[in-house]
Write a protein that holds these residues in place. Structure first.
Motif, PDB file in Angstrom:
ATOM      1  N   MET A 162      11.150   6.541 -13.276  1.00 13.29           N
ATOM      2  CA  MET A 162      10.228   7.194 -12.342  1.00 13.29           C
ATOM      3  C   MET A 162       8.989   6.329 -12.106  1.00 13.29           C
ATOM      4  N   LEU A 163       8.519   5.685 -13.164  1.00 11.98           N
ATOM      5  CA  LEU A 163       7.376   4.775 -13.015  1.00 11.98           C
ATOM      6  C   LEU A 163       7.751   3.596 -12.121  1.00 11.98           C
ATOM      7  N   GLN A 164       8.956   3.062 -12.287  1.00 17.55           N
ATOM      8  CA  GLN A 164       9.393   1.970 -11.414  1.00 17.55           C
ATOM      9  C   GLN A 164       9.428   2.413  -9.958  1.00 17.55           C
ATOM     10  N   ASP A 165       9.908   3.626  -9.699  1.00 22.01           N
ATOM     11  CA  ASP A 165       9.918   4.133  -8.321  1.00 22.01           C
ATOM     12  C   ASP A 165       8.506   4.259  -7.766  1.00 22.01           C
ATOM     13  N   LYS A 166       7.576   4.691  -8.614  1.00 24.45           N
ATOM     14  CA  LYS A 166       6.178   4.807  -8.181  1.00 24.45           C
ATOM     15  C   LYS A 166       5.602   3.436  -7.842  1.00 24.45           C
ATOM     16  N   ILE A 167       5.913   2.439  -8.659  1.00 20.04           N
ATOM     17  CA  ILE A 167       5.390   1.089  -8.428  1.00 20.04           C
ATOM     18  C   ILE A 167       5.973   0.513  -7.147  1.00 20.04           C
ATOM     19  N   ARG A 168       7.241   0.784  -6.873  1.00 21.04           N
ATOM     20  CA  ARG A 168       7.884   0.246  -5.663  1.00 21.04           C
ATOM     21  C   ARG A 168       7.266   0.778  -4.382  1.00 21.04           C
ATOM     22  N   THR A 169       6.617   1.938  -4.439  1.00 23.92           N
ATOM     23  CA  THR A 169       6.036   2.527  -3.235  1.00 23.92           C
ATOM     24  C   THR A 169       4.544   2.266  -3.095  1.00 23.92           C
ATOM     25  N   GLU A 170       3.959   1.462  -3.995  1.00 27.58           N
ATOM     26  CA  GLU A 170       2.530   1.170  -3.900  1.00 27.58           C
ATOM     27  C   GLU A 170       2.240   0.308  -2.681  1.00 27.58           C
ATOM     28  N   ASN A 171       1.006   0.410  -2.213  1.00 25.78           N
ATOM     29  CA  ASN A 171       0.570  -0.357  -1.054  1.00 25.78           C
ATOM     30  C   ASN A 171      -0.681  -1.129  -1.451  1.00 25.78           C
ATOM     31  N   MET A 172      -0.651  -2.431  -1.298  1.00 26.58           N
ATOM     32  CA  MET A 172      -1.790  -3.267  -1.696  1.00 26.58           C
ATOM     33  C   MET A 172      -3.016  -2.994  -0.827  1.00 26.58           C
ATOM     34  N   LYS A 173      -2.797  -2.607   0.402  1.00 31.07           N
ATOM     35  CA  LYS A 173      -3.901  -2.409   1.331  1.00 31.07           C
ATOM     36  C   LYS A 173      -4.714  -1.156   0.995  1.00 31.07           C
ATOM     37  N   HIS A 174      -4.024  -0.105   0.610  1.00 26.67           N
ATOM     38  CA  HIS A 174      -4.688   1.166   0.351  1.00 26.67           C
ATOM     39  C   HIS A 174      -4.573   1.538  -1.121  1.00 26.67           C
ATOM     40  N   LYS A 175      -4.875   0.619  -2.002  1.00 25.10           N
ATOM     41  CA  LYS A 175      -4.793   0.867  -3.442  1.00 25.10           C
ATOM     42  C   LYS A 175      -5.930   1.793  -3.848  1.00 25.10           C
TER      43      LYS A 175
END
Length: 190
Positions: A162-175
């Motif tokens: 689940m943590l991996q899925d969360k990391i895959r959907t991160e956005n560098m622009k809107h961190k």
């Protein structure tokens, strides 16, 4: 005189692969997807095991469950080399500043998994003593909660995925800073 298939791109790699002539491939994707794919598949963990949940956490790394298949292989002894901290067990008031210091020493981006009833809500010990913290989220921000007393290794593996899925959907622009609104003065006493 064929196409060399020895250097195939992994199936979970983000983006489209456009075959070109002479066996070369062109990958079309966004930079966010590539960076997040790399982060999600190479998490280096720091263990904060204080009770019986730590035994289940150790079992998750053993040969039967083997979390190294999912990119969690490297267990680091130092917070400066880790980007994931797994809290497994009871946190008492005396340990809370140490946990906060370890979290602060980790490099960005950093992630937290709270494993077990004691790490999530203080567990059964919160009601019988004054020294138990009512969950890790009172000390540091938590990304994934793995319930159980103690949770089975399969549950921890699911939390890691689940943590991996969360990391895959991160956005560098809107961190978003996960500590906004977090009361730092509560356990940051010197």
């Amino acid at each position: 005189m064929g196409i060399d298939q020895s250097n195939k791109i992994p199936e979970d790699f983000p983006g489209k692969v456009i075959p070109a002539g002479n066996g070369a491939n062109v990958v079309v994707t966004s930079l966010d997807k590539i960076i997040n794919w790399g982060r999600a598949n190479s998490l280096w963990s720091l263990y904060f095991g204080t009770s019986c949940c730590a035994i289940e956490m150790m079992q998750t790394g053993a040969s039967r469950h083997d979390y190294s298949r999912f990119g969690f292989e490297v267990a680091r002894p130092s917070p400066r080399q880790a980007d994931l901290i797994i809290i497994a067990g009871t946190i008492v008031n005396k340990m809370a500043p140490v946990l906060r210091r370890l979290y602060d020493q980790m490099a960005e981006p950093k992630y937290v998994i709270a494993m077990g009833a004691c790490a999530i809500s203080g567990g059964p010990f919160f009601y019988n003593t004054y020294s138990v913290v009512k969950g890790a989220d009172h000390v540091i921000p938590v990304d994934v909660y793995v319930p159980g007393c103690p949770p089975r290794p399969e549950a921890l593996l699911e939390g890691m995925l689940m943590l991996q899925d969360k990391i895959r959907t991160e956005n560098m622009k809107h961190k978003v800073n996960p500590i906004e609104g977090f009361d730092e003065g509560l356990y940051n006493k010197e």
